[in-house]
Design an enzyme around this catalytic site. Sequence first.
Site, short mmCIF file in Angstrom:
data_model
loop_
_atom_site.label_atom_id
_atom_site.label_comp_id
_atom_site.label_asym_id
_atom_site.label_seq_id
_atom_site.Cartn_x
_atom_site.Cartn_y
_atom_site.Cartn_z
N THR A 11 0.81 -1.22 0.00
CA THR A 11 0.00 0.00 0.00
C THR A 11 0.84 1.27 0.00
O THR A 11 0.30 2.37 -0.08
CB THR A 11 -0.94 0.03 1.22
N GLY A 12 2.16 1.14 0.09
CA GLY A 12 3.03 2.31 0.08
C GLY A 12 3.21 2.88 -1.31
O GLY A 12 2.75 2.31 -2.31
N VAL A 14 5.93 3.10 -3.23
CA VAL A 14 6.68 2.22 -4.12
C VAL A 14 5.90 0.93 -4.37
O VAL A 14 5.84 0.43 -5.50
CB VAL A 14 8.07 1.93 -3.54
N CYS A 128 18.30 4.42 -5.21
CA CYS A 128 17.80 5.09 -6.41
C CYS A 128 18.87 5.91 -7.13
O CYS A 128 18.96 5.88 -8.36
CB CYS A 128 16.60 5.96 -6.07
N GLN A 155 18.44 15.52 -5.87
CA GLN A 155 17.48 14.47 -5.55
C GLN A 155 16.13 15.00 -5.08
O GLN A 155 16.04 15.93 -4.28
CB GLN A 155 18.08 13.52 -4.51
N SER A 158 10.38 13.17 -2.96
CA SER A 158 9.51 12.00 -2.82
C SER A 158 10.25 10.78 -2.29
O SER A 158 9.62 9.84 -1.80
CB SER A 158 8.85 11.66 -4.16
N HIS A 241 15.19 12.11 -9.90
CA HIS A 241 16.52 12.58 -9.54
C HIS A 241 17.28 12.99 -10.80
O HIS A 241 17.15 12.34 -11.85
CB HIS A 241 17.33 11.47 -8.85
#
Length: 338
Positions: A11-12, A14, A128, A155, A158, A241
């Site tokens: 549910t996050g 990502v 990332c 960066q 988010s 980024h």
Amino acid sequence: MFDSIAVVGATGAVGTIIRSVLERDSVPFKTIKFLASKRSAGKEITFAGKTYTVEELVPDSFCGVDLAICSTPDESAKEFVPWAKERGCLCIDESGYWRMDPTVPLVIPEVNPQDMWKHQGVISSPNCSTTQMVVAMKPIHDVARIKRVVVSTYQATSVAGLAGTRDLEGGTAAALAGKDYQYETFAHPIAFNCMPQIGSPKYMGYTSEEMKMVYETRKILGDESIQVCPTCVRVPVSRSHSESILLETERKVTVEEARKLFASFPGIVVMDDLPNKVYPMPNICAGRDETFVGRIREDISCPNGLAFWCVSDNLRKGAATNAAQIAEALIAGKGKPA
């Protein structure tokens, strides 16, 4: 081989993108389940036209699961990944906890797919900022071996989660209105500002985020001799980024050769037309899975230097998409030894 799949942290931010990539790419499975914290358990989500109830993440969640794609904080991954391994479930983990474990392969499918087959129950997906840089480095490294990298990152907020986005939006609105704002995540105002610290102080004045780029780059490319000098900066951009990258190679790589190498490499899109103001920018790269490269030019201070600008969506290729692509590569047998 992987009949039953689970998405952990479903549910996050990502986890939601992982679900969308699996659905978009029609990843094959017989059963799928979605796991999250107790707070999110019981929520209903729709996947491939069906409704699923999110289950609480507990040790027995992994019983009968072949493959789990996981996006949680480090401390959660430290706890639940052993639960999965004990129950014979292979974890693709997005957290930073397992990345530098010598028994855990750190994988970008376009770069080192062969390494994922060395797993012992866990495959890690890189940070990332590292991911997009190494994707861009790989085609150059293959033909001219990179000796040294100097990188400055710009960066997005988010990466700090929903609170990071709230800080950017709320802080900006408050600054424009001449009001105070209580930041949740950042130590300094992010609105109309840049912060040259991401992470905690580590080696010789470098931060934890910067040292991740050093160690992870060497591990992914399998070359401990590569020298990496990073500076990581938080900027008032919500998503994607950007990186200014300078490579020093063993032999000279011309702009023309580099452009061809980038253009022919899977997952890279070249946007490089300075006279017409065409180059990657966060607002046009957000929501895309590729790594974008532009401003390709020779380093006028170094005979074998190559400079370029690189942008990638930190929530997609920098996180969710890479993890999902590892799963797809495993299912397809990509890079598997004969």
